[in-house]
Scaffold this motif. Structure first.
Motif, PDB file in Angstrom:
ATOM      1  N   ARG A  65      -6.722  17.081  31.517  1.00 56.00           N
ATOM      2  CA  ARG A  65      -7.506  15.863  31.337  1.00 56.00           C
ATOM      3  C   ARG A  65      -7.348  14.981  32.567  1.00 56.00           C
ATOM      4  NH1 ARG A  65     -11.435  16.156  27.638  1.00 56.00           N
ATOM      5  NH2 ARG A  65     -10.684  16.828  25.603  1.00 56.00           N
ATOM      6  N   GLU A 117     -20.042  24.746  31.612  1.00 55.29           N
ATOM      7  CA  GLU A 117     -19.894  23.286  31.544  1.00 55.29           C
ATOM      8  C   GLU A 117     -18.591  22.837  32.202  1.00 55.29           C
ATOM      9  OE1 GLU A 117     -20.380  21.941  27.475  1.00 55.29           O
ATOM     10  OE2 GLU A 117     -22.319  22.927  27.327  1.00 55.29           O
ATOM     11  N   LEU A 163     -18.079  16.232  21.758  1.00 62.17           N
ATOM     12  CA  LEU A 163     -18.953  15.064  21.715  1.00 62.17           C
ATOM     13  C   LEU A 163     -20.121  15.297  20.772  1.00 62.17           C
ATOM     14  CD1 LEU A 163     -19.222  14.470  25.562  1.00 62.17           C
ATOM     15  CD2 LEU A 163     -17.671  13.347  23.955  1.00 62.17           C
TER      16      LEU A 163
HETATM   17  N1  LIG Z   1     -15.916  12.663  29.864  1.00 61.27           N
HETATM   18  C1  LIG Z   1     -16.501  13.507  30.744  1.00 61.27           C
HETATM   19  N2  LIG Z   1     -16.563  13.096  32.030  1.00 61.27           N
HETATM   20  C2  LIG Z   1     -17.138  13.882  32.951  1.00 61.27           C
HETATM   21  O1  LIG Z   1     -17.228  13.510  34.117  1.00 61.27           O
HETATM   22  C3  LIG Z   1     -17.652  15.150  32.558  1.00 61.27           C
HETATM   23  N3  LIG Z   1     -18.245  16.118  33.242  1.00 61.27           N
HETATM   24  C4  LIG Z   1     -18.529  17.088  32.404  1.00 61.27           C
HETATM   25  N4  LIG Z   1     -18.124  16.770  31.177  1.00 61.27           N
HETATM   26  C5  LIG Z   1     -18.377  17.637  30.042  1.00 61.27           C
HETATM   27  O2  LIG Z   1     -18.469  16.958  28.811  1.00 61.27           O
HETATM   28  C6  LIG Z   1     -18.180  17.893  27.792  1.00 61.27           C
HETATM   29  C7  LIG Z   1     -17.132  17.287  26.922  1.00 61.27           C
HETATM   30  O3  LIG Z   1     -16.545  18.290  26.132  1.00 61.27           O
HETATM   31  P1  LIG Z   1     -16.434  18.142  24.581  1.00 61.27           P
HETATM   32  O4  LIG Z   1     -17.784  17.880  24.000  1.00 61.27           O
HETATM   33  O5  LIG Z   1     -15.662  19.330  24.084  1.00 61.27           O
HETATM   34  O6  LIG Z   1     -15.604  16.824  24.366  1.00 61.27           O
HETATM   35  P2  LIG Z   1     -14.082  16.618  24.735  1.00 61.27           P
HETATM   36  O7  LIG Z   1     -13.908  16.351  26.183  1.00 61.27           O
HETATM   37  O8  LIG Z   1     -13.271  17.745  24.166  1.00 61.27           O
HETATM   38  O9  LIG Z   1     -13.690  15.276  23.992  1.00 61.27           O
HETATM   39  C8  LIG Z   1     -13.410  15.251  22.604  1.00 61.27           C
HETATM   40  O10 LIG Z   1     -12.017  15.426  22.327  1.00 61.27           O
HETATM   41  C9  LIG Z   1     -11.147  14.380  22.767  1.00 61.27           C
HETATM   42  C10 LIG Z   1      -9.739  14.731  22.313  1.00 61.27           C
HETATM   43  O11 LIG Z   1      -9.634  14.725  20.906  1.00 61.27           O
HETATM   44  C11 LIG Z   1     -11.587  13.046  22.240  1.00 61.27           C
HETATM   45  O12 LIG Z   1     -10.782  12.053  22.833  1.00 61.27           O
HETATM   46  C12 LIG Z   1     -13.031  12.778  22.582  1.00 61.27           C
HETATM   47  O13 LIG Z   1     -13.442  11.592  21.949  1.00 61.27           O
HETATM   48  C13 LIG Z   1     -13.884  13.930  22.058  1.00 61.27           C
HETATM   49  O14 LIG Z   1     -15.243  13.755  22.439  1.00 61.27           O
HETATM   50  C14 LIG Z   1     -17.657  19.149  28.460  1.00 61.27           C
HETATM   51  O15 LIG Z   1     -18.690  20.087  28.495  1.00 61.27           O
HETATM   52  C15 LIG Z   1     -17.278  18.652  29.815  1.00 61.27           C
HETATM   53  O16 LIG Z   1     -17.301  19.623  30.786  1.00 61.27           O
HETATM   54  C16 LIG Z   1     -17.557  15.543  31.238  1.00 61.27           C
HETATM   55  N5  LIG Z   1     -17.002  14.724  30.311  1.00 61.27           N
END
Ligand SMILES: Nc1nc(=O)c2ncn([C@@H]3O[C@H](COP(=O)(O)OP(=O)(O)O[C@H]4O[C@H](CO)[C@@H](O)[C@H](O)[C@H]4O)[C@@H](O)[C@H]3O)c2[nH]1
Ligand SMILES: [Mg+2]
Length: 243
Positions: free
Chosen positions: A62, A193, A125
């Motif tokens: 992270r 992704e 998300l």
């Molecule tokens: N944040 C972000 N910034 C980027 O620049 C950025 N650039 C690409 N991405 C893409 O966004 C997607 C996010 O992945 P997920 O949908 O699996 O969500 P998580 O990151 O697992 O987050 C979940 O789990 C966490 C832990 O419990 C909680 O805190 C969150 O609330 C909860 O949503 C991935 O495809 C990632 O490659 C970014 N995402």
């Protein structure tokens, strides 16, 4: 797990994931303002494998966690770096350089990628308006952990607000029982992704010790869901733990 280098921190002026705003308002006649971020709601899933009596978690790097540790390390260099004069000189040079790529390179000599790796529930998300929360959760279980379970097998535990000071986004937590028969792939997330996820198992009898071990970086969701399981599923799985 990974090698992290070439760190460069820049202002985030446009993002698909976060949008910063400032809201002005009056509360009981007093003018106030608050800085916050708009982001997506999310789902998370506590997965219990009934074949191995283990919880299935994900472990991933992270950047936000890593950068917190990096900021801390900049102001408190590790003792080993202070011991030698060379180490002290290095630390001094870094503090003069500000937020630059070269700072990242030298800092990473004493801050491994593991500083940013956390244990989490499988989560994702809510970014597909046409899908139900259960369906989004089902897809995350399949993509991240490799278990194919029908959406109807996902039971809602509860929902809550995460990051109330910054985002206030809602997270809905589900519980899914899986067996080895449901395992159709190793999981690991969507490489296209940029996801790089390690699937890890925590045996049921170690869950409470794991939850309260502060040396293991983890989300609140992991701790809360393990306690929920202990309170609600214990009789079914005859758990004896010391909490
Ligand atoms: N944040 C972000 N910034 C980027 O620049 C950025 N650039 C690409 N991405 C893409 O966004 C997607 C996010 O992945 P997920 O949908 O699996 O969500 P998580 O990151 O697992 O987050 C979940 O789990 C966490 C832990 O419990 C909680 O805190 C969150 O609330 C909860 O949503 C991935 O495809 C990632 O490659 C970014 N995402
Ligand atoms: Mg995820």
């Amino acid at each position: 797990m990974e090698e992290i280098n070439n760190i460069e921190v820049v202002p985030c002026t446009e993002s698909d994931y976060l949008k910063p705003f400032r809201v002005h308002y009056s509360q009981n006649g007093t003018k106030k303002s608050w800085d916050f971020m708009r982001t997506h709601d999310s789902v998370s899933v506590l997965i219990f494998n009934t074949t191995s009596h283990c919880f299935v978690l994900v472990k991933q790097f992270r950047p936000a966690v890593y950068m917190c540790e990096w900021e801390k390390a900049k102001t408190q260099p590790p003792k080993s770096a202070e011991k030698t004069e060379e180490g002290a000189a290095e630390a001094a040079t870094e503090s003069q350089q500000g937020q630059s790529a070269s700072e990242g390179e030298s800092s990473s000599q004493w801050l491994p990628a593991s500083a940013g790796v956390t244990y989490e529930l499988c989560a994702g998300l809510v970014d597909k308006p046409d899908l139900s929360l259960e369906e989004i959760a089902r897809q995350e279980v399949l993509e991240e952990c490799g278990y194919d379970v029908p959406a109807s097998k996902l039971k809602k535990i509860t929902s809550y607000r995460s990051g109330v000071g910054v985002t206030g986004a809602k997270q809905t937590m589900f519980y899914a029982e899986v067996s080895d028969d449901n395992c159709v792939s190793p999981g690991g997330g969507e490489p296209k992704e940029g996801e790089l996820i390690e699937v890890v198992k925590v045996p049921l009898h170690e869950a409470m010790t794991f939850a309260y071990d502060e040396r293991i970086p983890k989300t609140m969701g992991v701790i809360f869901s393990f306690i929920w399981f202990h309170n609600n599923m214990s009789p079914k799985y005859k758990i004896s733990t010391n909490v």
